[in-house]
Motif scaffolding. Structure first.
Motif, PDB file in Angstrom:
ATOM      1  N   ARG A 177       9.801   2.046  11.023  1.00  0.00           N
ATOM      2  CA  ARG A 177       9.973   2.767   9.750  1.00  0.00           C
ATOM      3  C   ARG A 177       8.642   3.226   9.162  1.00  0.00           C
ATOM      4  NH1 ARG A 177      15.680   3.394   9.025  1.00  0.00           N
ATOM      5  NH2 ARG A 177      16.491   1.813  10.414  1.00  0.00           N
ATOM      6  N   GLY A 178       7.579   3.126   9.930  1.00  0.00           N
ATOM      7  CA  GLY A 178       6.312   3.693   9.477  1.00  0.00           C
ATOM      8  C   GLY A 178       5.402   2.736   8.735  1.00  0.00           C
ATOM      9  N   PHE A 179       5.700   1.423   8.780  1.00  0.00           N
ATOM     10  CA  PHE A 179       4.796   0.457   8.156  1.00  0.00           C
ATOM     11  C   PHE A 179       3.741   0.048   9.178  1.00  0.00           C
ATOM     12  CE2 PHE A 179       8.525   0.258   5.549  1.00  0.00           C
ATOM     13  CZ  PHE A 179       8.065  -0.009   4.273  1.00  0.00           C
ATOM     14  N   SER A 180       2.500  -0.033   8.731  1.00  0.00           N
ATOM     15  CA  SER A 180       1.419  -0.421   9.649  1.00  0.00           C
ATOM     16  C   SER A 180       1.489  -1.913   9.941  1.00  0.00           C
ATOM     17  CB  SER A 180       0.064  -0.104   9.002  1.00  0.00           C
ATOM     18  OG  SER A 180      -0.120  -0.930   7.874  1.00  0.00           O
ATOM     19  N   ALA A 181       0.824  -2.323  11.008  1.00  0.00           N
ATOM     20  CA  ALA A 181       0.792  -3.737  11.374  1.00  0.00           C
ATOM     21  C   ALA A 181       0.132  -4.540  10.263  1.00  0.00           C
ATOM     22  CB  ALA A 181       0.033  -3.914  12.686  1.00  0.00           C
ATOM     23  N   GLU A 182      -0.856  -3.939   9.648  1.00  0.00           N
ATOM     24  CA  GLU A 182      -1.594  -4.607   8.566  1.00  0.00           C
ATOM     25  C   GLU A 182      -0.669  -4.877   7.378  1.00  0.00           C
ATOM     26  OE1 GLU A 182      -5.456  -3.601   5.714  1.00  0.00           O
ATOM     27  OE2 GLU A 182      -4.518  -2.060   6.972  1.00  0.00           O
ATOM     28  N   ALA A 183       0.096  -3.852   7.020  1.00  0.00           N
ATOM     29  CA  ALA A 183       1.027  -4.000   5.895  1.00  0.00           C
ATOM     30  C   ALA A 183       2.056  -5.080   6.204  1.00  0.00           C
ATOM     31  CB  ALA A 183       1.716  -2.668   5.599  1.00  0.00           C
ATOM     32  N   GLY A 196       0.798  -1.229   0.000  1.00  0.00           N
ATOM     33  CA  GLY A 196       0.000   0.000   0.000  1.00  0.00           C
ATOM     34  C   GLY A 196       0.823   1.267   0.000  1.00  0.00           C
ATOM     35  N   GLY A 197       2.146   1.124  -0.255  1.00  0.00           N
ATOM     36  CA  GLY A 197       2.956   2.331  -0.427  1.00  0.00           C
ATOM     37  C   GLY A 197       3.350   3.037   0.857  1.00  0.00           C
ATOM     38  N   GLU A 198       3.281   2.308   1.974  1.00  0.00           N
ATOM     39  CA  GLU A 198       3.757   2.932   3.220  1.00  0.00           C
ATOM     40  C   GLU A 198       5.281   2.908   3.264  1.00  0.00           C
ATOM     41  OE1 GLU A 198       2.006   0.405   6.086  1.00  0.00           O
ATOM     42  OE2 GLU A 198       0.019   1.304   5.939  1.00  0.00           O
ATOM     43  N   GLY A 199       5.863   3.744   4.127  1.00  0.00           N
ATOM     44  CA  GLY A 199       7.327   3.757   4.315  1.00  0.00           C
ATOM     45  C   GLY A 199       8.054   3.952   2.988  1.00  0.00           C
ATOM     46  N   THR A 200       9.296   3.446   2.913  1.00  0.00           N
ATOM     47  CA  THR A 200      10.026   3.544   1.645  1.00  0.00           C
ATOM     48  C   THR A 200      10.439   2.145   1.189  1.00  0.00           C
ATOM     49  OG1 THR A 200      12.260   3.630   2.539  1.00  0.00           O
ATOM     50  CG2 THR A 200      11.049   5.718   2.489  1.00  0.00           C
TER      51      THR A 200
END
Lengths: 472, 472
Positions: free
Chosen positions: B236-242, B206-210
């Motif tokens: 690093r900003g990724f959600s638990a779902e991702a 889903g395009g989170e983080g880098t």
């Protein structure tokens, strides 16, 4: 990253596939001969401590060492001192000499002899003596680059330490002879002399001037001639009488045996003393080498010359000295060497006698090229290119490709289905001798076309026949 | 010259005869396979201009480059300016960064890839493309030395540039497989993945983080496990779902084919877009490699794994990536590589696609040693030592020595007439398997004693019989 026009440092070279193949051929011949004579391979690091290298090659050599900057922040390196207590502005003004020891501890290997001596000393507890090693590695010298002189070049050394047996000297002659003969360099002269014979010359002249001046002058004989040498000797304090006596001695003629006899007589006449570093011992050593060679059944006597004018770089040689000249090429010596008595002394292991020699690969390469002596097979890499017509043919030839390789035939399939002309050009550019084609017609018949590119000849063959043709 | 205790720089090594022989064996196997697949040898200089090297290996790499001081008086070098206008006290206080460009223009080769790219660009006018080269040379890195990490070590690279045909990728798998099998390292896994498959994972999340953070985390999976990776991704900003979605994708199981099918379905479900650097292309490429391998009749499927967790140093890879693990030795990967699209771009030649891989010889060596896989014949150098009893026997055996060597048998005569025990010790220490003796009795009978040192077995033989025994 900005775009830049790339280059390589002055005096260095890239070796493309064809050149590597030819150099590998030369190394292979040398290596086989060295190993047949019981020399075993050694490799030392490119980086050596400057404390090991410095002072071993004379002042000029020290200048020519490539020095490597200490890694990290090289100005801060030592024991946490602050910068200004290490390299100061005063150091800077005093120049490189003051700064260097503070910023560089390592250098690049300058030759293979000093690292060998270092290795012997570091491993003296475990090595079996006599220790016979060969070493084929690059060395680096910050010399001014010119035609035939590079800053990075290979040396091929063989040395044995821990014995003063003259069998080693005789075997060096055999090795030199075998390497040159194997390479096809049949028109060569292996020159041999002895450091003590030269020492006796000095004695015979009556002790004028210095030994070093005498040897340096003799060394120039083939460059500046008798007149030049005479002039130089006069300038160095040698009398006309002494110079004349020298030329008498240098002019000794005849076979190896005859020269030995004539010099012996001359030494007696001149009152050369039979003690210390005496010339009689030199003559005796040479005679022993000669006897060994006779015992071996050595036959190439026309290629071996007792050359009393051979002096070489005399810094550490103490016994027999060698040099090889290829006669039908205008080129300096392709090999040289000699016996030394104290190579490991600087590292705390005195009295280890040894003898060794070295081939210059770049010069050998140039000789072989000039005389067209590289075997044709050396250049070839890939033996067969399989043409790629289309996806279907590509798939069909994969098992063929596999089978050829399994039979040891270096084979490629052109990686793209493209114009045949382009594939021909690829084979041609790469020097691939055979092109294997299987169009739909041949495929239906279970056959192949094998094209010899040099002649254009085409044969229609089964896979088994192709294998026989290519693996042969 | 004062006496000094010699040493070699940290992180460098001397290779004695036995080790060189074993390393040469490994190089030989690799070289033969590379050449059979049409790769031709290239050698580039040890010294490269720093302008070529700097900026190619990231900031850390620049730090690890060995820099070579300009030769001569390095402080005075540039255009005759006086010292203080070049390296000033201010420069000095500013540290190495300010001084470096003024005193060092050259560095040591850091890898074989950048010099290869430089060579291709410099010779683009004369090279035939696709250009397939292999290169076996040392490289230098000013890394902190530790067990298994050296400052001077060899790399063995094979690359082809100028084609994007996936035949090259398939052949890399074949070459890897053949090298490992030839070396006896049968329990290995060749891992393959595709840069775009990893790119699709990023999209699927889903395009989170880098992207870089994602790849870096995946790369650590076998070191820090799922939990560690999950924690790092959360930071690093990724959600638990991702993260959960990622582990679903990374957990894809089955055969190579099944993984391809399952990932394809997963990409569709996750809405991975079919354009740009898309994962569908990655899957398609891998499927094509698989087809090529089937076409070749590749059989070692148990040794090939489509490993979606393989990430590698991703700086310049754009397509397939490879890595080899030896399963029965506790050791990092012994080989790796991948496809890149712009290796030569930094030197002004954009758009040249290529693919290559590299063997780490030190690690291969350690694996072979740990598994006792070095063939015994590799260690042997000299095959036969002729004992030296006295002057008479020495002379008598010289023709024998010559004949053995002429038959290709590496033979030595002990260079001195000394105690037999000492000569035995020499043979033993050097690993020479046979001792040939001819005392006066044997000489009278025209015979020899051949002693096999490992067993102590002694045979009385004629010279012809000795030759048959030793040359066989």
């Amino acid at each position: 990253m900005s775009v830049q026009k790339p280059s390589i440092p002055q005096g260095t070279r890239d070796f493309g596939p064809a050149v590597v193949a030819r150099r590998t051929y030369i190394f292979g011949v040398i290596r086989r001969v060295f190993e047949k004579f019981g020399y075993a391979p050694l490799e030392t690091p490119t980086l050596e401590n400057l404390s090991v290298l410095t002072g071993k090659y004379g002042e000029e050599g020290d200048q020519l060492l490539f020095k490597v900057l200490n890694s990290g922040n090289f100005l801060k390196k030592q024991k946490g001192d602050v910068i200004k207590e290490q390299v100061t502005a005063d150091d800077l003004l005093a120049g490189a000499k003051a700064v260097l020891p503070k910023i560089a501890e390592k250098g690049l290997r300058y030759d293979l002899t000093v690292p060998f001596a270092r290795y012997v000393v570091m491993n003296r507890g475990t090595l079996v003596f006599p220790f016979k090693r060969y070493q084929i590695q690059p060395v680096w010298r910050a010399d001014r680059p010119q035609r035939g002189r590079y800053r990075e070049f290979y040396q091929c050394d063989a040395d044995v330490v821990g014995t003063d047996s003259l069998l080693c000297e005789a075997e060096i002659v055999l090795m030199m002879s075998e390497v040159l003969t194997s390479l096809g360099l049949t028109d060569h002269t292996i020159k041999i002399n002895h450091r003590r014979v030269l020492g006796a010359f000095y004695q015979a002249l009556g002790g004028e001037g210095t030994e070093v001046d005498l040897f340096t002058a003799i060394d120039k004989l083939d460059k500046i001639g008798r007149e030049g040498v005479g002039k130089e000797l006069a300038e160095r304090g040698f009398s006309a009488e002494a110079t004349e006596k020298l030329f008498d001695l240098l002019g000794v003629a005849g076979s190896f045996d005859e020269k030995l006899d004539r010099l012996l007589a001359a030494f007696v006449t001149a009152g050369v003393e039979p003690d210390g570093a005496d010339g009689y011992q030199g003559l005796q050593d040479l005679r022993r080498v000669l006897e060994y060679l006779r015992g071996f059944g050595f036959e190439k006597w026309d290629n071996l010359e007792f050359d009393v004018t051979l002096a070489r770089g005399l810094s550490y040689y103490t016994g027999c000295i060698f040099e090889i000249k290829i006669n039908n090429v205008n080129m300096g010596s392709v090999s040289g060497g000699g016996r030394y008595d104290n190579l490991t002394g600087a590292f705390g292991l005195p009295g280890v006698s040894g003898v060794g020699f070295s081939f210059g690969v770049d010069r050998l390469y140039d000789c072989l090229e000039e005389l067209s002596l590289f075997p044709e097979a050396v250049a070839a890499t890939t033996r067969c290119l399989i043409a790629n017509f289309d996806a279907e043919s590509e798939t069909a030839v994969l098992p063929v490709l596999r089978r050829l390789r399994a039979a040891g035939v270096a084979t490629e399939l052109y990686p793209e289905s493209t114009k045949l002309a382009k594939q021909f050009k690829y084979a041609d550019g790469k020097g691939i001798p055979y092109l294997l084609l299987q169009g739909s017609e041949e495929r239906a018949a279970g056959q192949f076309k094998l094209k010899t590119l040099a002649t254009g000849q085409e044969q229609t063959l089964t896979l088994d026949e192709v294998l026989t043709e290519l693996a042969g």
